[in-house]
Design an enzyme around this catalytic site. Structure first.
Site, PDB file in Angstrom:
ATOM      1  N   CYS A  51     -18.605  15.207  16.592  1.00 20.98           N
ATOM      2  CA  CYS A  51     -18.937  16.636  16.537  1.00 20.98           C
ATOM      3  C   CYS A  51     -20.357  16.836  16.009  1.00 20.98           C
ATOM      4  O   CYS A  51     -21.164  17.515  16.631  1.00 20.98           O
ATOM      5  CB  CYS A  51     -17.954  17.350  15.617  1.00 20.98           C
TER       6      CYS A  51
ATOM      7  N   ARG B 189     -13.908  11.567  15.236  1.00 24.47           N
ATOM      8  CA  ARG B 189     -14.063  12.859  15.908  1.00 24.47           C
ATOM      9  C   ARG B 189     -15.057  13.750  15.167  1.00 24.47           C
ATOM     10  O   ARG B 189     -15.862  14.437  15.789  1.00 24.47           O
ATOM     11  CB  ARG B 189     -12.700  13.556  16.050  1.00 24.47           C
TER      12      ARG B 189
ATOM     13  N   CYS C 178       0.849  -1.210   0.000  1.00 27.11           N
ATOM     14  CA  CYS C 178       0.000   0.000   0.000  1.00 27.11           C
ATOM     15  C   CYS C 178       0.879   1.252   0.000  1.00 27.11           C
ATOM     16  O   CYS C 178       1.771   1.405   0.837  1.00 27.11           O
ATOM     17  CB  CYS C 178      -0.920  -0.009   1.222  1.00 27.11           C
TER      18      CYS C 178
ATOM     19  N   CYS D 120      -6.842   0.369  -0.123  1.00 21.86           N
ATOM     20  CA  CYS D 120      -5.781  -0.628  -0.279  1.00 21.86           C
ATOM     21  C   CYS D 120      -6.287  -2.022   0.084  1.00 21.86           C
ATOM     22  O   CYS D 120      -5.918  -3.015  -0.556  1.00 21.86           O
ATOM     23  CB  CYS D 120      -4.568  -0.271   0.589  1.00 21.86           C
TER      24      CYS D 120
ATOM     25  N   HIS E 117     -15.855  26.900  16.463  1.00 26.95           N
ATOM     26  CA  HIS E 117     -14.399  26.752  16.353  1.00 26.95           C
ATOM     27  C   HIS E 117     -13.674  27.981  15.799  1.00 26.95           C
ATOM     28  O   HIS E 117     -12.470  28.102  15.995  1.00 26.95           O
ATOM     29  CB  HIS E 117     -14.050  25.516  15.526  1.00 26.95           C
TER      30      HIS E 117
END
Lengths: 191, 264
Positions: B222, B218, B74, B110, B178
């Protein structure tokens, strides 16, 4: 007949604008993330779209009509009784799954507050309980965008997250001089 | 194989261990995580993230799938099997499949192309372990996401559009917290902007959740926490947001944390 055409066009406007926020390729990419995600992102309301397009900074000439439309969305509790039961309000204010106010606002005697929003410490003692203060507090919770366009605070009433009566309970929690919010020290001490 | 057996054993202690070390006074989340990290090292001599990385290492070198091949062929962008320093350049465009891929998506492609797996045969836990392993080869490396290829630029632009999209019942977008409130705290958690280095800690072991979190985990967390259904793993919006966040953090000169990171 002409009125009907205008009505149809007016109904299509948010759809047409949403199409222009995401281009055709982007729309397809968003759809590739799952139907529910795409549904939320591709069906912005007209006001959400305005905030997205302007990156939360509305131009001055767009602000008065935006504020007026937000103000018009506010529904009031029965008999305009802005202050309900402060104990019920406290349970709503301090519940992470409900209003979750403390995550952003300091001042709760029950939970350590964040500082994304302004401190509300001893809110009722600072501002008094005049009809104007009660109405203002109610309106900000019902629809924060009617005073602060595109702010991060949830529009609790508009979005149906809280009923008018529940909002009045939260107003009482903040304003009533007998409320824990005004008699007990804020958790975490003074910031 | 010994290491793989160790993981459930060690994680079984975690619940009780976590309860024992809770404090009355809320600690700063960073200090709290560092304290927990030290406790782990003292008690077990190894961090949970490193167990996932060694599980990933084993998977990486094992001949698997219908084609009976390892993932050593890969190419993560620096040549087949070149893992050191590959992660900081991702997401990037890959000519072999004509797509912009983040690390997780690259591992999945892959597994399909080299090992012959069908998409529905790919186990998410394997991808998480493999991602943790490959990323661990770029611990503390400088971020290098600079979109240049037209497909990378398109991905960056989509990510930027998504970043500013106000949506759902809470009218949320990434930017409204953010960017507009960077440096503030939601409860105890600091809110960071990409310019402040958002994204530098993934993949990380979250001790409060007792799980490994990749960048895509993550992003899902959120969206879910602001009432918007999460975007699917390996989908373009995931790769687009990752590209946007890491490109902005790269411009500001940030580096990754110790990877896999340990956080709350």
């Amino acid at each position: 007949m002409r009125n009907l055409i205008w009505m149809v066009l007016a109904c299509m406007a948010p759809w047409a604008m949403a199409q222009s926020y995401f281009g055709p390729g982007e729309t397809k990419a968003v759809q590739g993330s799952g139907a529910k995600f795409a549904d939320a992102l591709l069906n912005m309301s007209a006001d959400q779209l305005q905030c997205s397009l302007h990156q939360n900074r509305l131009p001055a000439d767009a602000t008065p009509s935006f504020l007026a439309a937000q103000k018009a969305s506010i529904q009031y509790p029965k008999g305009d009784k802005f202050m309900g039961d402060w104990q019920k309000g406290g349970a709503i204010f301090n519940n992470l799954q409900k209003a979750n106010c403390f995550s952003c606002h300091f001042g709760s005697p029950a939970n350590l507050g964040g500082d994304v929003g302004p401190s509300l410490e001893k809110y009722g003692l600072q501002r008094g309980q005049s009809e104007a203060v009660q109405r203002y507090t109610y309106e900000v919770i019902y629809n924060a965008w009617s005073y602060f366009p595109c702010t991060v605070m949830y529009r609790f009433g508009v979005q149906g997250l809280l009923t008018p009566e529940e909002i009045a309970d939260v107003v009482a929690y903040l304003l009533n001089p007998a409320s824990d919010f005004n008699t007990k020290p804020a958790l975490g001490g003074k910031r | 194989m010994r290491k793989v057996v160790l993981i459930p054993m060690i994680l079984a202690f975690v619940g009780a261990f976590f309860a024992l070390t809770q404090q009355d006074q809320p600690l700063d989340p960073f200090e709290e995580a560092m304290k927990q990290r030290e406790q782990y090292l003292k008690t077990f001599g190894i961090l949970p993230g490193d167990l996932f990385a060694s599980q990933g290492e084993e998977l990486f070198h094992t001949k698997r799938g219908p084609a009976g091949k390892s993932l050593e062929e890969c190419d993560f962008g620096l040549g087949p099997g070149q893992l050191e320093g590959a992660y900081p350049y991702l997401p990037r465009y890959f000519a072999d499949d004509g797509k912009v891929e983040d690390l997780e998506t690259r591992i999945v492609s892959c597994m399909q192309r080299i090992q012959g797996f069908k998409p529905q045969e790919i186990n998410r836990d394997d991808v998480v372990a493999l991602t943790t392993f490959v990323a661990s080869k770029s611990s503390k490396a400088k971020m290098q996401v600079v979109p240049k290829h037209p497909a990378e630029l398109a991905m960056y632009n989509l990510g930027k559009q998504l970043w500013y999209t106000r949506a759902g019942p809470r009218d949320m977008s990434c930017a409204v917290c953010h960017d507009d409130h960077a440096g503030k705290r939601v409860r105890l958690s600091p809110v960071m902007s990409p310019q402040q280095g958002l994204g530098s800690e993934w993949p990380a072991y979250r001790f409060e959740e007792d799980r490994m979190y990749t960048f895509e985990n993550r992003i899902q967390f959120c969206y879910a926490s602001v009432g918007i259904p999460a975007p699917a793993f390996y989908s373009e919006p995931q790769i687009a947001l990752t590209t946007y966040i890491l490109a902005e953090a790269t411009k500001a000169g940030h580096s990754f944390q110790e990877l896999p990171f340990f956080t709350r």
